[in-house]
Design an enzyme around this catalytic site. Structure first.
Site, short mmCIF file in Angstrom:
data_model
loop_
_atom_site.label_atom_id
_atom_site.label_comp_id
_atom_site.label_asym_id
_atom_site.label_seq_id
_atom_site.Cartn_x
_atom_site.Cartn_y
_atom_site.Cartn_z
N GLU A 1 1.06 -1.57 -0.09
CA GLU A 1 0.36 -0.19 -0.20
C GLU A 1 0.45 1.67 0.10
O GLU A 1 2.14 0.91 0.60
CB GLU A 1 -0.59 -0.02 0.80
CG GLU A 1 -1.99 1.21 1.19
CD GLU A 1 -3.27 1.22 2.42
OE1 GLU A 1 -4.17 1.82 2.49
OE2 GLU A 1 -3.21 -0.02 3.07
N GLY A 2 0.63 2.32 -0.88
CA GLY A 2 1.30 3.55 -1.24
C GLY A 2 2.40 3.58 -2.42
O GLY A 2 2.55 4.45 -2.57
#
Length: 628
Positions: A552-553
């Site tokens: 995530e990211g």
């Protein structure tokens, strides 16, 4: 703010000096302001005075509320004294208040005692307070008794309130000059809507309060990546931390129904219309037009600029119990440590993109199948903590925030939030569990489903409010992410989401401030079922569909260079020459560039008939004689 450490400030100035506009700028960062109007409506036939009042009203944002005190001058002290710590008050102005105070309708009255009451209320005011007042002591002494009484009473009021305020500023010809500055003791970081009064109670782990630690008392370090290292090197160096501010209570009350700013509703469509006029050889930007639309709306201009200052917030918070089934113990801490050291996918991509990186440690959430993830106090603390992270980024000039997460069990916690807020079935929104060796672990997936199912059963009679869902199911990372979204919205900073934690925070933020989702951009849902459904509920369309799964990211950082390129291209390309009345032809006899007359050719007839446009009497007869 123009001066640090103040809670109450008096803004003085002459007529048309700009004192009201300056006072309004002091509270422009507050999401909600209570505007206290002291002046009476005046004579209905006085159109000039009515126009002044209308101009003041028109200048106030829609999120502000107005309160009138002209009916009773003593009420102003009550309003100031009863204001809560989370409120922001703007009183405009003391000249109108003194006018009402001296009105024969309110006499006999002890003017001195009323002024003293107001000064005492200002001195004990718990809210953030800005008071505006005209400075008339520099003019000539009035020749009438009533004029002298007014200047004397206003001078006494200004002196008493100035003594009670933390700071005093005199605005002359639009230029502020600080006459009294707040005591510069310990620097205090202020929130968007209230004074800082005490340290935030740190979050707890599984219901047990944690002792204050540097990570919880102050904001985590912001690291700036150095240029990418040569291929021969295996690590990327990092510069020293750029900022570390004390984390103290903002006094801000985060509650449902908050009125936060909305993006510019006109700039986005105007930017898309402008794209159709650009000099491009093809059909345009395709689906990436929505990026230009989003950037234009959040920047408030039809020609948005590429985001030059980007910050990644990596939330590291684990979830206990069955939510973390299938994860390697300590793996999330290892990922966070890599990011701090400048290693790993997220740190490398941040370095390539020139983005700063901030690793945020969240408290470990309890096993949701057996107990609440957090206490109510922990939720409040985490929300304020996230708000402050966003506020600090805005103060540092950050133009785009990227939310990232690396905690164990985040997928199950996000699925629980989605099930509680959108009515989804846990098995339908929980993705498959993949081990480090690339194998699918169905047993771990079933344990996660069971944990979410049991948590929903345990809370079936609990309220489904935003804070209740965070406390029962969400956990520290989702609560902090929610605070980040709200704080970024208050400061008009867009946020790029990428993964279940950010999207779960988006779902929670709907009940606190529905405006927050309009400041969110979704890079790619990555095929995650929870992310896909949450994006659909929030009305967010992914910019890309690359099916990346880098964590995530990291997926957002992969997309960031392309999005920057699109914005830079849209801002730099000129208008097509055909829409400016000019051409680029260099042929002999061709129109010159910039000619306003369009090319025109007489059309030929479609069938038999005369082919000449000459008048009938001038038309030649083939036989040599004129017709008729």
């Amino acid at each position: 703010m123009s001066v640090d450490g103040w809670n109450t400030v008096l803004v003085l100035g002459g007529i048309r000096s700009g004192k009201s506009e300056f006072a309004e700028s002091l509270v422009s960062d507050a999401p909600v302001v209570r505007y206290v109007a002291t002046a009476p409506e005046g004579d209905p036939d006085d159109t000039e005075w009515a126009a002044r009042l209308a101009a003041h009203r028109q200048r106030r944002p829609g999120s502000w509320t107005t309160e009138e005190t002209a009916g009773d001058p003593r009420r102003l002290a009550d309003v100031v004294a009863s204001a809560a710590p989370n409120e922001t008050l703007l009183v405009d102005d003391l000249g109108g208040w003194v006018t009402v105070l001296l009105d024969p309708a309110h006499q006999p009255a002890d003017d001195t005692a009323t002024i003293d009451e107001l000064a005492a209320a200002v001195r004990g005011c718990a809210a953030r307070l800005v008071v505006v007042s005209p400075e008339v002591g520099l003019s000539l002494v009035p020749t009438t008794p009533l004029g002298r009484a007014f200047t004397d009473a206003l001078g006494a009021a200004n002196r008493a309130v100035a003594d009670a305020c933390d700071a005093v500023v005199l605005v002359v010809a639009g230029q502020p000059a600080w006459l009294k500055r707040a005591a510069a003791t310990v620097p205090v970081a202020r929130g968007a809507a209230g004074p800082e009064v005490s340290a935030v109670a740190p979050p707890a782990v599984n219901g047990a309060a944690l002792e204050p630690t540097p990570e919880l008392v102050s904001l985590p370090d912001v690291r700036t990546p150095a240029p990418p290292a040569p291929p021969a090197e295996s690590a990327t160096s990092w510069a020293a931390p750029t900022m570390a501010l004390p984390m103290v209570a903002t006094g801000l009350v985060i509650q449902p129904g908050m009125e936060l700013p909305m993006p510019d509703e006109y700039a986005g469509p105007q930017a898309v219309e402008r794209l159709a006029t650009l000099d491009v050889p093809g059909a345009g930007l395709g689906v990436l037009e929505q990026v230009v639309n989003f950037a234009a709306a959040t920047q408030g201009t039809p020609t948005p600029a590429a985001w030059s200052s980007v910050r990644v917030l990596l939330l590291n918070g684990d979830h206990g119990g069955g939510a973390a089934a299938g994860t390697v113990p300590g793996d999330s801490a290892r990922r966070a440590g890599q990011a701090r050291a400048g290693r790993g996918a997220l740190a490398r991509l941040a370095a390539e993109s020139g983005a700063t990186l901030q690793v945020v440690d969240a408290p470990t959430a309890g096993p949701i199948e057996a107990e609440p993830a957090l206490t109510g106090e922990q939720v409040e603390s985490a929300l304020r903590y996230g708000w402050r992270l966003a506020e600090e980024a805005a103060e540092a000039g950050v133009q785009l925030l990227v939310l990232a997460a690396c905690g164990a069990g985040t997928e199950a916690a996000a699925a629980a939030v989605l099930a509680a807020t959108a009515g989804a079935e846990p098995p339908a929104v929980l993705g498959r569990v993949v081990t480090d060796s690339g194998e699918i672990d169905d047993a771990a997936w079933m344990r996660r489903c069971a944990a979410v199912r049991d948590a929903l059963h345990r809370t079936r009679r609990s309220p489904r409010g935003a804070k209740e869902v965070l406390a029962e199911l969400g956990g520290g990372d989702i609560a902090i992410a929610t605070g980040v979204l709200l704080g970024a919205t208050a400061r008009r900073v867009p946020v790029m989401l990428d993964g279940p934690v950010g999207l779960a925070a988006g779902l929670i933020s709907r009940d606190l401030a529905g405006q927050a989702r309009h400041w969110c951009l979704l890079a790619d849902h990555g095929g995650d079922p929870a992310s896909k459904l949450a994006a659909d509920v929030l009305g967010l369309t992914p910019v890309l569909d690359l099916r990346l799964d880098l964590g995530e990211g990291a997926n957002a950082l992969v997309a960031l260079p392309m999005l920057r390129s699109v914005l830079a291209l849209a801002a730099a390309l000129p208008t097509h020459p055909s829409l400016t009345g000019g051409t680029d032809r260099d042929d002999e006899g061709a129109d010159e560039v910039g000619t306003d007359e369009p090319d025109f050719a007489e059309p030929e007839p479609a069938g038999p008939g005369p082919t000449s446009t000459e008048p009938e009497e001038q038309r030649a007869d083939p036989s040599g004689s004129r017709a008729g």
